[in-house]
Design a protein around this motif. Structure first.
Motif, PDB file in Angstrom:
ATOM      1  N   UNK A 110       0.866  -1.178   0.000  1.00 54.54           N
ATOM      2  CA  UNK A 110       0.000   0.000   0.000  1.00 54.54           C
ATOM      3  C   UNK A 110       0.906   1.232   0.000  1.00 54.54           C
ATOM      4  N   UNK A 111       0.337   2.403  -0.205  1.00 53.53           N
ATOM      5  CA  UNK A 111       1.175   3.597  -0.181  1.00 53.53           C
ATOM      6  C   UNK A 111       1.548   3.996   1.242  1.00 53.53           C
ATOM      7  N   UNK A 112       2.795   4.395   1.415  1.00 58.20           N
ATOM      8  CA  UNK A 112       3.198   5.009   2.683  1.00 58.20           C
ATOM      9  C   UNK A 112       2.671   6.432   2.741  1.00 58.20           C
ATOM     10  N   UNK A 113       2.446   7.023   1.556  1.00 62.27           N
ATOM     11  CA  UNK A 113       1.885   8.369   1.468  1.00 62.27           C
ATOM     12  C   UNK A 113       1.313   8.607   0.082  1.00 62.27           C
ATOM     13  N   UNK A 183      -6.372  -0.691   3.801  1.00 61.87           N
ATOM     14  CA  UNK A 183      -7.508  -1.338   4.487  1.00 61.87           C
ATOM     15  C   UNK A 183      -8.051  -0.480   5.635  1.00 61.87           C
ATOM     16  N   UNK A 184      -9.274  -0.044   5.491  1.00 68.81           N
ATOM     17  CA  UNK A 184      -9.909   0.790   6.513  1.00 68.81           C
ATOM     18  C   UNK A 184     -11.233   0.166   6.930  1.00 68.81           C
ATOM     19  N   UNK A 185     -11.492   0.189   8.224  1.00 65.40           N
ATOM     20  CA  UNK A 185     -12.810  -0.219   8.692  1.00 65.40           C
ATOM     21  C   UNK A 185     -13.849   0.738   8.119  1.00 65.40           C
ATOM     22  N   UNK A 186     -14.998   0.214   7.759  1.00 67.35           N
ATOM     23  CA  UNK A 186     -16.012   1.053   7.114  1.00 67.35           C
ATOM     24  C   UNK A 186     -16.430   2.214   8.008  1.00 67.35           C
ATOM     25  N   UNK A 187     -16.523   1.974   9.318  1.00 68.55           N
ATOM     26  CA  UNK A 187     -16.932   3.038  10.233  1.00 68.55           C
ATOM     27  C   UNK A 187     -15.947   4.203  10.225  1.00 68.55           C
ATOM     28  N   UNK A 188     -14.709   3.894   9.961  1.00 62.57           N
ATOM     29  CA  UNK A 188     -13.684   4.946   9.861  1.00 62.57           C
ATOM     30  C   UNK A 188     -13.696   5.593   8.479  1.00 62.57           C
ATOM     31  N   UNK A 189     -13.703   4.765   7.440  1.00 60.69           N
ATOM     32  CA  UNK A 189     -13.637   5.253   6.066  1.00 60.69           C
ATOM     33  C   UNK A 189     -14.824   6.162   5.729  1.00 60.69           C
ATOM     34  N   UNK A 190     -16.013   5.739   6.135  1.00 56.54           N
ATOM     35  CA  UNK A 190     -17.227   6.499   5.828  1.00 56.54           C
ATOM     36  C   UNK A 190     -17.591   7.484   6.932  1.00 56.54           C
ATOM     37  N   UNK A 216      -1.088   5.909   5.858  1.00 60.87           N
ATOM     38  CA  UNK A 216      -1.152   5.078   7.062  1.00 60.87           C
ATOM     39  C   UNK A 216       0.181   5.141   7.797  1.00 60.87           C
ATOM     40  N   UNK A 217       0.178   4.799   9.063  1.00 60.32           N
ATOM     41  CA  UNK A 217       1.435   4.598   9.783  1.00 60.32           C
ATOM     42  C   UNK A 217       1.797   3.121   9.644  1.00 60.32           C
ATOM     43  N   UNK A 218       2.875   2.862   8.933  1.00 55.99           N
ATOM     44  CA  UNK A 218       3.282   1.496   8.627  1.00 55.99           C
ATOM     45  C   UNK A 218       4.437   1.076   9.526  1.00 55.99           C
ATOM     46  N   UNK A 219       4.325  -0.105  10.078  1.00 55.89           N
ATOM     47  CA  UNK A 219       5.379  -0.622  10.965  1.00 55.89           C
ATOM     48  C   UNK A 219       5.337  -2.145  10.944  1.00 55.89           C
ATOM     49  N   UNK A 220       6.406  -2.743  11.358  1.00 54.11           N
ATOM     50  CA  UNK A 220       6.480  -4.203  11.393  1.00 54.11           C
ATOM     51  C   UNK A 220       5.492  -4.763  12.411  1.00 54.11           C
ATOM     52  N   UNK A 221       4.993  -5.962  12.110  1.00 54.54           N
ATOM     53  CA  UNK A 221       4.111  -6.651  13.050  1.00 54.54           C
ATOM     54  C   UNK A 221       2.644  -6.397  12.866  1.00 54.54           C
ATOM     55  N   UNK A 222       2.262  -5.576  11.871  1.00 56.68           N
ATOM     56  CA  UNK A 222       0.843  -5.324  11.638  1.00 56.68           C
ATOM     57  C   UNK A 222       0.172  -6.580  11.078  1.00 56.68           C
ATOM     58  N   UNK A 223      -1.087  -6.830  11.454  1.00 57.01           N
ATOM     59  CA  UNK A 223      -1.816  -7.952  10.838  1.00 57.01           C
ATOM     60  C   UNK A 223      -2.047  -7.674   9.368  1.00 57.01           C
ATOM     61  N   UNK A 224      -2.362  -8.699   8.616  1.00 54.77           N
ATOM     62  CA  UNK A 224      -2.512  -8.539   7.174  1.00 54.77           C
ATOM     63  C   UNK A 224      -3.802  -9.179   6.676  1.00 54.77           C
ATOM     64  N   UNK A 225      -4.214  -8.729   5.494  1.00 55.42           N
ATOM     65  CA  UNK A 225      -5.261  -9.377   4.722  1.00 55.42           C
ATOM     66  C   UNK A 225      -4.653  -9.699   3.360  1.00 55.42           C
ATOM     67  N   UNK A 233      -2.651  -4.118   7.751  1.00 53.60           N
ATOM     68  CA  UNK A 233      -3.802  -3.362   8.253  1.00 53.60           C
ATOM     69  C   UNK A 233      -3.279  -2.305   9.228  1.00 53.60           C
ATOM     70  N   UNK A 234      -3.257  -1.035   8.818  1.00 59.77           N
ATOM     71  CA  UNK A 234      -2.721   0.012   9.694  1.00 59.77           C
ATOM     72  C   UNK A 234      -3.619   0.243  10.909  1.00 59.77           C
ATOM     73  N   UNK A 235      -2.984   0.627  11.990  1.00 64.92           N
ATOM     74  CA  UNK A 235      -3.711   0.978  13.197  1.00 64.92           C
ATOM     75  C   UNK A 235      -4.070   2.455  13.212  1.00 64.92           C
ATOM     76  N   UNK A 236      -3.226   3.269  12.556  1.00 68.24           N
ATOM     77  CA  UNK A 236      -3.417   4.720  12.536  1.00 68.24           C
ATOM     78  C   UNK A 236      -3.265   5.270  11.113  1.00 68.24           C
TER      79      UNK A 236
END
Length: 312
Positions: A110-113, A183-190, A216-225, A233-236
């Protein structure tokens, strides 16, 4: 008599050779820089073109001319640099589309920016949205694909929103490259994310020209789809917005968790310096130092959210 004529001819031949050597044209006289079977090195022409550069962050001269992202109608010279909108601080492949640029992270798929200049005229138009989600052919390693998100429970969240580019059907269509998705949760995206996107369009109408970087803030250890690619899947998520035109030069940053919220937009506002600290990115590094300190060191929310100002 014959011997005298031969001597005279030899004398004048030597004189002519001496003249050509003195005036520097001996290469042409003896035939393209060769003499007695020995070749002389040809003078190398210095190329001023940037074509063929392996540095993905360095655009060619043709790209600089064609790059709509970094060519404002008016403004300071640093705005005209093709790399003006590129943040630094992460290893990415820079991809330039017609109206926005992005830094693609192969590691996180995904894009870092994404970064672009947004004007009042760009957000106005009657072009309709076509949900043409597809891989980005410009990503050399291959981008994520629509199937990576299918059944995951996450939206294919735009980082450069389609509604920012209603002035052109092509610009809108290019926002559906998967290199622009996260990847964004719909509640956040909308929800709060879409609310900020809409607010930013209002600021573009009011200020005429603004600059936006999101990611997104990208870092090691994030879950994936992902069915075919491991998409983190970014947290922030963050967004920074700059207004570098007088009379009201200003900047503001935002940081959100990837979740729905009922908090007001202003409660997520912060200085750009704080966003840089949390992301490890340096936004708009081409800004003059004094202007950068003024813009990024602090923020005044009332400059952006003052309800007495129209089109906010």
């Amino acid at each position: 008599m014959a011997k005298s004529n031969t001597s005279n001819a030899l004398f004048w031949a030597i004189i002519l050779v001496g003249i050509f050597v003195l005036i520097g044209n001996w290469k042409d006289f003896f035939g393209k820089g060769t003499f007695g079977g020995v070749s002389f090195p040809k003078e190398e022409k210095k190329s001023t073109s940037k074509r063929g550069s392996k540095d993905k962050n360095t655009p060619s001269e043709e790209e600089e001319d064609d790059n709509e992202v970094a060519e404002p109608a008016t403004g300071a010279d640093f705005e005209k640099r093709a790399d003006f909108v590129y943040p630094t601080g992460q290893k990415v492949e820079v991809i330039k589309h017609s109206a926005y640029a992005l830094g693609y992270s192969e590691k996180y798929e995904q894009p870092a920016w994404v970064s672009y200049r947004l004007t009042s005229s760009m957000v106005t138009g009657n072009n309709k949205r076509e949900d043409n989600f597809r891989p980005d052919p410009d990503v050399s390693t291959g981008s994520a694909v629509p199937e990576d998100y299918r059944g995951s429970g996450y939206d294919r969240g735009h980082l450069a929103p389609v509604a920012d580019f209603r002035a052109s059907a092509k610009w809108m269509d290019e926002t559906f490259f998967m290199s622009n998705m996260s990847p964004q949760l719909h509640e956040f995206n909308a929800g709060i994310w879409e609310k900020l996107e809409s607010k930013a369009r209002g600021w573009a109408r009011h200020n005429k020209v603004i600059y936006i970087t999101s990611g997104p803030i990208l870092k090691s250890g994030l879950p994936t789809i992902g069915r075919y690619n491991k998409v983190a899947i970014p947290e922030y998520y963050y967004k920074v917005i700059y207004d570098i035109r007088e009379p009201e030069v200003k900047a503001i940053g935002f940081m959100f968790r990837n979740e729905g919220t009922k908090k007001p937009l202003q409660s997520f506002a912060m200085s750009v310096d704080e966003v840089e600290r949390r992301t490890g990115l340096d936004f708009f590094p081409q800004l003059p130092d004094e202007l950068e300190k003024k813009l990024e060191g602090s923020f005044n929310a009332s400059q952006w959210f003052d309800k007495s100002k129209k089109d906010r």
